[in-house]
Scaffold this motif. Structure first.
Motif, short mmCIF file in Angstrom:
data_model
loop_
_atom_site.label_atom_id
_atom_site.label_comp_id
_atom_site.label_asym_id
_atom_site.label_seq_id
_atom_site.Cartn_x
_atom_site.Cartn_y
_atom_site.Cartn_z
N ALA A 1 4.02 8.68 -14.81
CA ALA A 1 4.77 9.24 -13.68
C ALA A 1 3.76 9.97 -12.80
N ARG A 2 3.88 9.77 -11.49
CA ARG A 2 2.93 10.39 -10.56
C ARG A 2 3.68 10.99 -9.37
N VAL A 3 3.17 12.11 -8.91
CA VAL A 3 3.66 12.74 -7.70
C VAL A 3 2.49 12.95 -6.76
N ARG B 1 9.99 9.59 -1.80
CA ARG B 1 8.99 8.84 -1.03
C ARG B 1 7.58 9.07 -1.56
N SER B 2 7.35 10.20 -2.23
CA SER B 2 6.00 10.55 -2.68
C SER B 2 5.90 10.67 -4.20
N SER B 3 6.69 9.90 -4.93
CA SER B 3 6.59 9.91 -6.39
C SER B 3 6.93 8.53 -6.93
N VAL B 4 6.45 8.25 -8.14
CA VAL B 4 6.74 6.97 -8.77
C VAL B 4 6.72 7.12 -10.28
N ILE B 5 7.63 6.44 -10.95
CA ILE B 5 7.66 6.33 -12.41
C ILE B 5 7.56 4.84 -12.73
N SER C 1 0.79 -1.22 0.00
CA SER C 1 0.00 0.00 0.00
C SER C 1 0.83 1.27 0.00
N ALA C 2 2.15 1.16 -0.03
CA ALA C 2 3.01 2.33 0.13
C ALA C 2 2.71 3.42 -0.90
N ILE C 3 2.58 3.03 -2.16
CA ILE C 3 2.33 4.03 -3.20
C ILE C 3 0.93 4.58 -3.09
N PHE C 4 -0.06 3.69 -2.88
CA PHE C 4 -1.43 4.15 -2.84
C PHE C 4 -1.71 5.00 -1.61
N ALA C 5 -0.97 4.78 -0.55
CA ALA C 5 -1.17 5.54 0.67
C ALA C 5 -0.44 6.86 0.66
N ALA C 6 0.36 7.10 -0.37
CA ALA C 6 1.19 8.29 -0.41
C ALA C 6 0.42 9.59 -0.19
N PRO C 7 -0.77 9.78 -0.78
CA PRO C 7 -1.49 11.03 -0.53
C PRO C 7 -1.77 11.24 0.94
N CYS C 8 -2.11 10.16 1.66
CA CYS C 8 -2.39 10.30 3.08
C CYS C 8 -1.11 10.59 3.86
N LEU C 9 0.00 9.92 3.48
CA LEU C 9 1.25 10.11 4.21
C LEU C 9 1.81 11.51 4.00
N GLN C 10 1.61 12.08 2.80
CA GLN C 10 2.20 13.36 2.47
C GLN C 10 1.24 14.53 2.65
#
Length: 360
Positions: free
Chosen positions: A356-358, A335-339, A16-25
């Motif tokens: 690519a998402r931030v 930590r809050s982006s992915v390609i 869930s690390a990527i999907f949870a990024a909005p909540c974490l950041q």
């Protein structure tokens, strides 16, 4: 909104690390000593489908590249025991029947009440219960079997509860609609899952009442299953699958032409179609920046089968079923982006997917 889970597994954190990024950041706008808060979060993504096959029935046009750029922004907050959320999406309507335009919509708008650490209720425009877990055993992002549950719906009441290592959720949506706005009727769905330290599994069910002739969608029931197993901290395996029986109208009759631009039709002659699909997926985590994902997929729709009474009379090049494989690489610069890039082999609906998402 997820209620408290007794054992937050390492596996769930990894997947869930990527999907949870909005909540974490999420940026905290306000927070007091009582735990009340207001936070801003969002996402900006650019990418799309390469070598898209319009014959697959998944895209709005026959372009070889289908843009899938996306942005979302929302606020979420807590006031005593009441939670609230408002989320706006800006996305391209690139699915079959979509306009192909970038459109703005309210994706979520709900109020929630947390009875205690283990029981939570939610009312408003939100995702149906099974939507949270329909992809549980799939580690890829876009290029695999889609379970096809109801997703976000207006007028939804949802309950989620935690019972030790088990979690239960259920929801009811009044007059649900498809992504294109077609009436589905009332929808009830839910899930029951076990979440252990290294193993987890979720079973989901959905049923809809149908449109009673107002759209092509009649009654339906759907069962889905997802499972994850952490072989090691770096090697993760998953299984996902579904079975669906769906009534679809074979014909329609125009009943009102008082508005020539918007004639009203009555749909009839509903026929049951049986669909199913499954996949096996895996993820290998090299380090905090690099991951590799893979999957093997199978899917069959009764309307593809030339020997079935429900055949749509189109000669699909993959026959009555299709199989394909996916191999992808995820790179996380921060930590809050992915390609990510995913390629396909076999009878997939596209050759590759990249974006690519931030998150913030």
């Amino acid at each position: 909104m997820d209620v408290k889970t007794t054992h937050k597994t390492a596996l769930a954190v990894l997947i869930s690390a990527i999907f949870a990024a909005p909540c974490l950041q999420a940026a905290t706008i306000y927070q007091d000593d009582n735990g009340d808060y207001l936070k801003l979060y969002g996402e900006v993504g650019v990418g799309g489908h390469f070598g898209a096959d319009v014959d697959s029935g998944e895209f709005y046009s026959d372009d070889s590249y289908i843009d899938d750029s996306f942005a979302t922004m929302g606020i979420k907050g807590k006031n005593g025991e009441i939670f609230y959320r408002l989320e706006l999406d800006y996305e391209r309507e690139n699915w079959k029947g979509g306009s192909g335009d970038m459109t703005m919509s309210i994706d979520k708008m709900f109020l929630g009440y947390q009875l205690n650490d283990y029981h939570y209720f939610e009312v408003g425009l939100t995702d149906t219960a099974f939507d949270d877990y329909d992809k549980w055993g799939d580690f890829t992002f876009d290029t695999t079997v889609e379970t096809g549950e109801a997703g976000d719906q207006d007028a939804t009441v949802k309950y989620e509860g935690t019972y030790g290592d088990f979690k239960l959720g259920t929801s009811y949506s009044y007059n649900a609609k498809s992504s294109s706005g077609s009436l589905l009727g009332d929808v009830v769905n839910g899930y029951f899952g076990y979440f252990g330290e290294r193993f987890s599994a979720v079973l989901g069910l959905e049923g809809r009442g149908g449109s009673e002739g107002e759209s092509k969608y009649g009654e339906q029931w759907l069962a889905g299953f997802g499972m994850r197993f952490a072989v090691t901290d770096s090697v993760l395996l998953g299984i996902n699958g579904y079975y669906e029986e769906e009534d679809i109208a074979d014909s329609k009759t125009v009943v009102d032409v008082s508005d020539p631009n918007n004639p009203i039709s009555a749909y009839n002659d509903y026929q049951k179609q049986k669909n199913k699909g499954a996949l096996v997926s895996a993820k290998y985590i090299f380090n905090e920046k690099w991951e590799m994902v893979a999957s093997s997929n199978y899917e069959t729709y009764e309307k593809w089968d030339e020997t079935s009474q429900q055949w749509d009379t189109k000669h699909h090049k993959w026959g009555s079923s299709r199989t394909w494989g996916t191999l992808g690489v995820n790179f996380k610069p921060t930590r809050s982006s992915v390609i990510a890039i995913e390629g396909n082999v076999g009878e997939a609906s596209q050759d590759a997917y990249a974006y690519a998402r931030v998150y913030f």
